[in-house]
Design a protein around this motif. Structure first.
Motif, PDB file in Angstrom:
ATOM      1  N   GLY A  22       0.641  -1.399   0.009  1.00 54.07           N
ATOM      2  CA  GLY A  22       0.011  -0.090  -0.067  1.00 54.07           C
ATOM      3  C   GLY A  22       0.472   1.028  -0.189  1.00 54.07           C
ATOM      4  O   GLY A  22       0.465   2.730   0.463  1.00 54.07           O
ATOM      5  N   GLN A  23       2.007   1.089   0.047  1.00 54.74           N
ATOM      6  CA  GLN A  23       3.568   2.047  -0.303  1.00 54.74           C
ATOM      7  C   GLN A  23       2.892   2.497  -1.606  1.00 54.74           C
ATOM      8  O   GLN A  23       3.275   1.761  -2.419  1.00 54.74           O
ATOM      9  N   TRP A  24       3.833   4.087  -1.339  1.00 50.60           N
ATOM     10  CA  TRP A  24       3.515   4.769  -3.084  1.00 50.60           C
ATOM     11  C   TRP A  24       4.804   5.344  -2.768  1.00 50.60           C
ATOM     12  O   TRP A  24       5.276   6.331  -1.870  1.00 50.60           O
ATOM     13  N   GLN A  25       5.962   5.329  -3.673  1.00 48.77           N
ATOM     14  CA  GLN A  25       6.792   7.017  -3.934  1.00 48.77           C
ATOM     15  C   GLN A  25       5.940   7.473  -5.399  1.00 48.77           C
ATOM     16  O   GLN A  25       6.126   7.344  -6.123  1.00 48.77           O
ATOM     17  N   PHE A  26       6.797   8.543  -5.059  1.00 53.00           N
ATOM     18  CA  PHE A  26       6.284   9.236  -5.606  1.00 53.00           C
ATOM     19  C   PHE A  26       7.788  10.738  -6.492  1.00 53.00           C
ATOM     20  O   PHE A  26       8.529  11.064  -4.849  1.00 53.00           O
ATOM     21  N   PHE A  27       8.132  10.082  -6.761  1.00 51.47           N
ATOM     22  CA  PHE A  27      10.109  10.163  -6.933  1.00 51.47           C
ATOM     23  C   PHE A  27       9.806  11.259  -8.506  1.00 51.47           C
ATOM     24  O   PHE A  27       9.180  11.881  -9.499  1.00 51.47           O
ATOM     25  N   LEU A  28      10.581  12.079  -7.509  1.00 49.52           N
ATOM     26  CA  LEU A  28      10.367  14.012  -8.225  1.00 49.52           C
ATOM     27  C   LEU A  28      11.614  13.826  -9.494  1.00 49.52           C
ATOM     28  O   LEU A  28      13.150  14.502  -8.713  1.00 49.52           O
ATOM     29  N   GLY A  29      12.012  13.519  -9.983  1.00 47.21           N
ATOM     30  CA  GLY A  29      12.850  13.425 -11.443  1.00 47.21           C
ATOM     31  C   GLY A  29      13.724  14.239 -11.458  1.00 47.21           C
ATOM     32  O   GLY A  29      14.690  14.062 -11.958  1.00 47.21           O
TER      33      GLY A  29
END
Lengths: 360, 368
Positions: A22-29
């Motif tokens: 249920g975990q999400w990574q938001f990767f700021l490119g």
């Protein structure tokens, strides 16, 4: 203001990656930063539908999410620079500073990006020394949107400067501040440049310039005559009185680019604090040694070393000028070296020293 | 003594302790030679400014401290020359390089002397730089800053390839464009070449506005005397353009520099690909597809993300500077390149570096 009619958009530079459980990574490119959130499946699906066209209410309807919960999540993700507000895309499209604004948008929520950028473009930057590092600093600041510069240098362009500065053959023989100003104005005609064709010889002179420039002005020390230590001490003395921030641009030493300190007087270690620590760190191997005086000496150097040293000074000026705690200066209380041969970055911690007396 | 007028090399710090201890610290390598010599020899170090002949120095020593001291100075001078601590003061004028190149490049030649150890090697490296032909794909944010630095370093023969035209937001981070180039909508390569020739009139530049795709006839664009291919082309994606170029370069044994710093990786320290020595672009692609196997982003709700990139000019300049140093190392031949890439992290200024190995089963480079 985020409401149910808001048409938010997942920032195009952000990748949304499931990492299990249920975990999400938001990767700021753009800036290689990540933020992690645990999201219910319906809310994750809702975020993945935020394309800037559908309203929150419409998306909540599609995913079966509770609208209040979705609004609260949207506020959090907007604050974290993962979502951007309705008009951001259009506002950026018509700005020549689109890339800078997008970069700031990884640190500052989209509705505050332009205000932050105005702080940057309106900040006056005093560049002491328009040699190799100074010319690269001025040019990169101009390319970052800074529109108020003061250039201080008494020298003229010589052939031997061309291998590492931004001057070229047609500039030879001209005052450096004039040649550089011409180049900068060609890039941004709105730029205002104060030219001071002189060398800073004491702290009082700088004090006068700072009083003219105002308390938000930032000083970048790129002057090495009579020595970097001497000019840094003058800068410190003046800035301590006026509380203006300063960046020591550093220099280069063969395969090393030196990255200097950033100083916010009264709040971070100053040049003298750094000097005290560096003297201690020099250690035994140089104790009792004196340097053979060689007034005729010319140390070798070349363009990439000057350019890289300058690039870090520019990063620091941008951070200080934005004056936002989410993107603070990175060179306070330390200095660094970038080694080209090993591609390694090495930092030396230079904490505030109570015996220095610079702290209130 | 073969040196007519010994000169203490600029790239060596000389420290003294007491009357008789001398430390020579080589700035380039941080190596140190520590000697204990007679005090009058320490005194003589300050005479090595290249203005006095060895014979005059010996006579001066004879006069001041007797003939035995003169003889010892003779031996000492031989030693200093042998260790590369002294050189001829006019080694640059004797180099055979043309006058303007010496006048412009004297500080770089000093750097090369310090790194390479002898005037002959330093001059040979500068000469290779002056003759080299650099082929640069992509003249955008990073490519232009890399070109700007290569021009300052004395490179003077280029082929530039880019299909794109100048837009207003390009001016904000480009080394050469001015607002008029955007207003005219000039081709990037045309505008770049025009601006370069204004500032560097003696440079040779050919341009092409071809796009880099599988259909591009690379053998028509890349001349036979190419010395180095640079990839700073980020569209459609730099991994893709690198593979195209690498497959051309590997069988021809051409070095390829992937200059990092394309839109989403602004602070990159890209990789030099030397066929047969380092991994090729296919090795890199395979490495990253393995490493990122479990990292699968969701489909992005915004379909066209071309204008999404953000970045600062200073990050492009950093990437270009790191790339320029790799180019210099290729032309000095001082060290064997190995595989790897780095990424400057803006928050801490840490450099996230990792190594990549050649793939023994690589279909492109395994047999080179």
């Amino acid at each position: 203001m985020i409401a149910e009619s808001s048409r938010l958009r997942l920032r195009p530079s952000v990748a949304m990656v499931p990492i299990g459980d249920g975990q999400w990574q938001f990767f700021l490119g753009n800036t290689r930063r990540s933020r992690h959130y645990r999201l219910r499946q319906d809310l994750a699906s809702a975020v993945a539908q935020m394309d800037g066209h559908a309203t929150l209410a419409e998306i909540a309807g599609r995913t079966g999410s509770d609208l209040h919960g979705l609004k609260a999540l949207a506020r959090t993700l907007h604050e974290s620079c993962i979502l951007e507000d309705d008009g951001f895309e259009q506002r950026l499209a018509c700005s020549p500073w689109r890339r800078v604004l997008n970069f700031i948008g990884d640190y500052v929520p989209s509705d505050s990006v332009e205000i932050a950028f105005e702080r940057l473009s309106g900040t006056e930057v005093l560049i002491l020394g328009a040699g190799a590092v100074g010319s690269w600093v001025a040019l990169q600041l101009c390319h970052s949107g800074v529109e108020r510069l003061t250039l201080v240098d008494d020298d003229t362009v010589a052939m031997s400067n061309l291998n590492r500065s931004l001057y070229t053959l047609p500039d030879v023989g001209q005052p450096k501040v004039d040649a550089l100003t011409r180049r900068l104005r060609a890039i941004n005609p709105r730029l205002t440049v104060r030219r001071r064709r002189q060398r800073m010889t004491d702290a009082n002179e700088l004090l006068g310039w700072l009083r003219e420039a105002g308390p938000a002005a930032i000083v970048v020390d790129c002057a090495d005559l009579p020595s970097v230590d001497a000019t840094s001490a003058m800068v410190d003395s003046a800035c301590r009185a006026t509380r203006n921030a300063y960046v020591i641009a550093g220099g280069y030493n063969l395969h090393l680019s030196l990255i200097g300190m950033t100083v916010i007087p009264g709040r971070t270690a100053c040049y003298h604090c750094g000097r005290l620590t560096l003297e201690e760190l020099q250690g035994d191997e140089l104790v009792g040694l004196r340097k053979l005086a060689r007034p005729w000496r010319n140390i070798g150097n070349l363009a990439p070393l000057a350019a890289i040293t300058a690039s870090f000074a520019v990063n620091e000026v941008i951070r200080v000028a934005l004056s936002d705690s989410r993107i603070p200066p990175a060179m306070v209380n330390r200095r660094g070296e970038f080694n080209f041969l090993t591609n390694e970055m090495h930092f030396t911690s230079l904490p505030p020293r109570p015996e220095c007396g610079c702290m209130p | 003594m073969s040196l007519a007028a010994p000169y203490l090399r600029d790239g060596i710090d000389v420290y003294l302790r007491g009357e008789d201890e001398v430390h020579f610290v080589f700035l380039a390598t941080r190596t140190r030679i520590v000697l204990r010599v007679r005090p009058y020899l320490v005194e003589a170090l300050a005479w090595l400014d290249g203005r006095q002949s060895s014979e005059d120095l010996v006579k001066r020593m004879d006069h001041l401290h007797g003939t035995q001291a003169g003889a010892r100075l003779r031996t000492f001078l031989d030693y200093l020359e042998h260790k590369g601590i002294t050189v001829e003061p006019d080694w640059l004028e004797r180099s055979g390089l043309e006058g303007q190149a010496v006048a412009m490049q004297q500080r770089q030649l000093s750097f090369l002397l310090d790194v390479l150890g002898t005037p002959e090697r330093a001059v040979a490296a500068q000469r290779r730089i002056g003759k080299a032909r650099i082929i640069c794909f992509g003249v955008g944010g990073v490519g232009s800053w890399l070109l700007r630095q290569l021009l300052a370093m004395g490179f003077r023969r280029f082929v530039l390839i880019d299909h794109d035209t100048v837009s207003e937001s390009d001016v904000a981070r480009h080394a050469f464009f001015v607002p008029a180039d955007a207003a005219k909508g000039s081709h990037k390569v045309v505008a770049t070449a025009e601006r370069i020739l204004e500032q560097f009139p003696h440079v040779e530049i050919a341009t092409s506005d071809s796009a880099l795709t599988t259909m591009t006839a690379l053998e028509e664009i890349i001349p036979r005397d190419a010395s180095l291919i640079i990839n700073a082309a980020d569209q459609p994606y730099i991994g893709y353009t690198s593979v195209l170029l690498s497959r051309f370069c590997v069988p021809r044994r051409l070095p390829l520099l992937v200059a990092g710093g394309f839109d989403a990786h602004l602070g990159s320290v890209g990789e030099m690909i030397i066929p047969g020595v380092t991994p090729c672009a296919d090795c890199y692609a395979a490495h990253f597809s393995d490493a990122l196997r479990d990292w699968v982003p969701m489909e992005h709700p915004v379909a066209d993300r071309r204008d999404a990139a953000g970045g600062l000019c200073s990050l492009s300049v950093f990437a270009a500077g790191a790339a320029a140093m790799q180019v210099l190392r290729l032309f000095t031949g001082e060290d064997e390149p190995c595989g790897g890439r780095g990424e400057l992290l803006f928050d801490s200024y840490g450099l996230d570096a990792f190594t990549v190995q050649r793939r023994p089963d690589c279909p492109i480079c395994a047999d080179t």
